[in-house]
Structures are given as structure tokens and as C-alpha cells.
Design an enzyme around this catalytic site. Structure first.
Site, PDB file in Angstrom:
ATOM      1  N   SER A  61       0.538  -1.336  -0.298  1.00  0.00           N
ATOM      2  CA  SER A  61       0.193   0.028  -0.290  1.00  0.00           C
ATOM      3  C   SER A  61       1.075   1.409  -0.153  1.00  0.00           C
ATOM      4  CB  SER A  61      -1.135   0.031   1.335  1.00  0.00           C
ATOM      5  OG  SER A  61      -1.764  -0.693   1.329  1.00  0.00           O
TER       6      SER A  61
HETATM    7  N1  SAH Z   1      -0.906  -5.229   4.185  1.00  0.00           N
HETATM    8  C1  SAH Z   1       0.147  -5.394   3.085  1.00  0.00           C
HETATM    9  C2  SAH Z   1      -0.479  -4.762   1.420  1.00  0.00           C
HETATM   10  C3  SAH Z   1      -1.172  -6.336   1.464  1.00  0.00           C
HETATM   11  S1  SAH Z   1      -2.037  -6.662  -0.743  1.00  0.00           S
HETATM   12  C4  SAH Z   1       1.821  -4.971   2.971  1.00  0.00           C
HETATM   13  O1  SAH Z   1       2.289  -3.869   4.155  1.00  0.00           O
HETATM   14  O2  SAH Z   1       2.736  -4.925   2.387  1.00  0.00           O
HETATM   15  C5  SAH Z   1      -3.308  -7.509   0.020  1.00  0.00           C
HETATM   16  C6  SAH Z   1      -2.322  -9.054   0.771  1.00  0.00           C
HETATM   17  O3  SAH Z   1      -4.286  -9.380   0.598  1.00  0.00           O
HETATM   18  C7  SAH Z   1      -1.944  -9.506  -0.690  1.00  0.00           C
HETATM   19  O4  SAH Z   1      -1.423 -10.222  -0.622  1.00  0.00           O
HETATM   20  C8  SAH Z   1      -3.214 -10.720  -0.899  1.00  0.00           C
HETATM   21  O5  SAH Z   1      -2.989 -12.214  -1.847  1.00  0.00           O
HETATM   22  C9  SAH Z   1      -4.166 -11.066   0.664  1.00  0.00           C
HETATM   23  N2  SAH Z   1      -5.432 -11.282   0.371  1.00  0.00           N
HETATM   24  C10 SAH Z   1      -6.585 -11.465  -0.222  1.00  0.00           C
HETATM   25  N3  SAH Z   1      -7.268 -11.719   0.285  1.00  0.00           N
HETATM   26  C11 SAH Z   1      -7.009 -12.918   1.562  1.00  0.00           C
HETATM   27  C12 SAH Z   1      -7.703 -13.690   2.246  1.00  0.00           C
HETATM   28  N4  SAH Z   1      -9.205 -13.747   2.139  1.00  0.00           N
HETATM   29  N5  SAH Z   1      -6.590 -14.437   3.225  1.00  0.00           N
HETATM   30  C13 SAH Z   1      -5.077 -13.895   3.562  1.00  0.00           C
HETATM   31  N6  SAH Z   1      -5.143 -12.450   2.870  1.00  0.00           N
HETATM   32  C14 SAH Z   1      -5.144 -12.495   2.088  1.00  0.00           C
END
Ligand code: SAH
Length: 212
Positions: free
Chosen positions: A64
Site C-alpha cells: 500500500s
Molecule cells: N499489508 C500489505 C499489503 C497487502 S495487499 C503490505 O504491507 O504489503 C493485500 C494482500 O491481501 C495480498 O497479498 C493478498 O494476497 C492478500 N489477501 C487477499 N485476500 C486474502 C484472504 N482472504 N486471506 C489472506 N490474505 C488475503
């Protein structure tokens, strides 16, 4: 970029992207100053580590934008004592920021590859209060619940009921809710067992993909 250049880019990020836009919590600013974001981005985007936008990471996901990380973290109102659940580990950057400000962090990611990389980065940086799991975060982490705070860093149409159930009374859930292309960041407090919602900002996240 060398270390001095990252340092300059980071100071600019703090001033122009965060303080100027209303991130005022000194503890949040200190954590954003401390965590080396360049360690969490991919090699291809290394020089843009402190740019004012989300960046691509592996598995078609994103880390993000710094402002959104700071805004979500500020909305969690952390004092240092909390047990926090994060859904969507991604690069592990948000987890590192949380680890600076809370007692313990549990974080769930659906892609094993991302979870493994995030674990390696967090461990190399010396974080010992983050526990990672590969799985479907929409179901929460019942064994470790209740949580004082929950942060979901992927977008959903509605908040997953299991997460609200696993939130302690008085706790806060921060989650982007809306459609696929556009969402609103919501802070949902559990007050007498019921959700009390405050809208924070427009945002754009990758989708939360789960069973609920
Ligand atoms: N917080 C992260 C940004 C993540 S982007 C950072 O600091 O880099 C969102 C993430 O959520 C992705 O990696 C995606 O694979 C994950 N995601 C999406 N749906 C999910 C679910 N149901 N359970 C766990 N992870 C999930």
C-alpha cells in the site's frame, strides 16, 4: 539509491505525504520513520520505495501507499498493549509498522510465497512479535482471538462476520469496503457488541479473496 538517498526520500515522505495530509500521531510518524520500506519492496521498484503510491509486489499484489498505511495505523489508536490481527500480509511492511506500535501481531496471507518472503524480511529486521500464517483471513484466527484491533489490507464488499466476532469489546476493525475499483476506508468500533462505523478516506485496494 544508497542509504543516504533512502533516508532523504523517507524524510520527504514523512513531511509531504504524511504530516501535510493530517497524520499527526507522533508514534505513527516515528514508526514510519523507523521501518525501512525499501526492504519490503521488490528489486524493480527499489528506487520508488518512498513514492506516493502503491507498488507491485509478487503474486499480482501490492504494498500500500505510505499515506494509506499511516492512516490505517493511526485509526487503530494503538497504545502499545494490543494484540492485533492483520489480514493480507503481502510484503510484511504494514505488519512491521504494527509490530513497532502493538504488543503482538498476527498476520494472515493467502499466498505462501508472500508469507515466506515477509517472514524472512521481518526476521532479518529483528521483529520477534509477529506471527505469520498462510490461509484465508476472512475466517480470522479463532485460536488467537479475541483481538484488540483488526486491520484488513484488502478490499471487500462487506466486513467478514468472523472478524467482527473475533474483535474484543471496545476494539477497532479497519477495513476498505466497497466495489472492486474503489472503496472507502472504514474504522468500525465494537460498542456494546454492535458496530459503530466512521469513514476515513477513499482508497483502492486489491480484492479480499475468501470464502466468507
Ligand atoms: N499489508 C500489505 C499489503 C497487502 S495487499 C503490505 O504491507 O504489503 C493485500 C494482500 O491481501 C495480498 O497479498 C493478498 O494476497 C492478500 N489477501 C487477499 N485476500 C486474502 C484472504 N482472504 N486471506 C489472506 N490474505 C488475503
Amino acid at each position: 539509491m544508497d542509504q543516504a538517498e533512502f533516508q532523504t526520500a523517507k524524510q520527504q515522505m514523512l513531511r509531504k505525504q504524511l504530516r501535510r495530509r493530517g497524520i499527526h500521531d507522533p508514534k505513527v510518524l516515528a514508526a514510519m520513520n523507523k521501518v525501512p520500506r525499501e526492504r519490503f519492496v521488490s528489486r524493480q521498484t527499489h528506487n520508488e520505495a518512498y513514492a506516493d503510491r502503491a507498488l507491485a509486489i509478487d503474486c499480482g499484489q501490492t504494498i500500500s501507499q505510505p499515506y494509506i498505511v499511516a492512516l490505517m495505523t493511526q485509526a487503530l489508536e494503538l497504545s502499545g498493549k494490543e494484540i492485533v490481527l492483520e489480514v493480507g500480509t503481502g510484503s510484511g511492511y504494514q505488519a512491521a509498522i504494527l509490530a513497532e506500535l502493538a504488543r503482538e501481531v498476527f498476520t494472515i496471507e493467502r499466498y505462501a510465497k508472500l508469507s515466506k518472503q515477509a517472514a524472512a524480511t521481518l526476521s532479518a529486521l529483528g521483529y520477534r512479535n509477529v506471527t505469520l500464517m498462510v490461509g484465508d483471513g476472512t475466517l480470522g484466527w479463532a485460536d488467537r482471538s479475541p483481538f484488540d484491533r483488526i486491520i484488513v489490507t484488502a478490499a471487500a464488499a462487506e466486513y467478514p462476520p468472523a472478524l467482527f466476532k473475533q474483535l474484543d469489546e471496545g476494539g477497532i476493525l479497519v477495513i476498505p469496503l466497497g466495489g472492486r475499483d474503489y472503496q472507502t476506508l472504514q474504522a468500525i468500533r465494537k460498542a456494546a457488541g454492535r458496530p459503530r462505523t466512521v469513514s476515513l478516506s477513499a482508497c483502492r485496494f486489491v480484492p479480499l479473496v475468501g470464502n466468507c
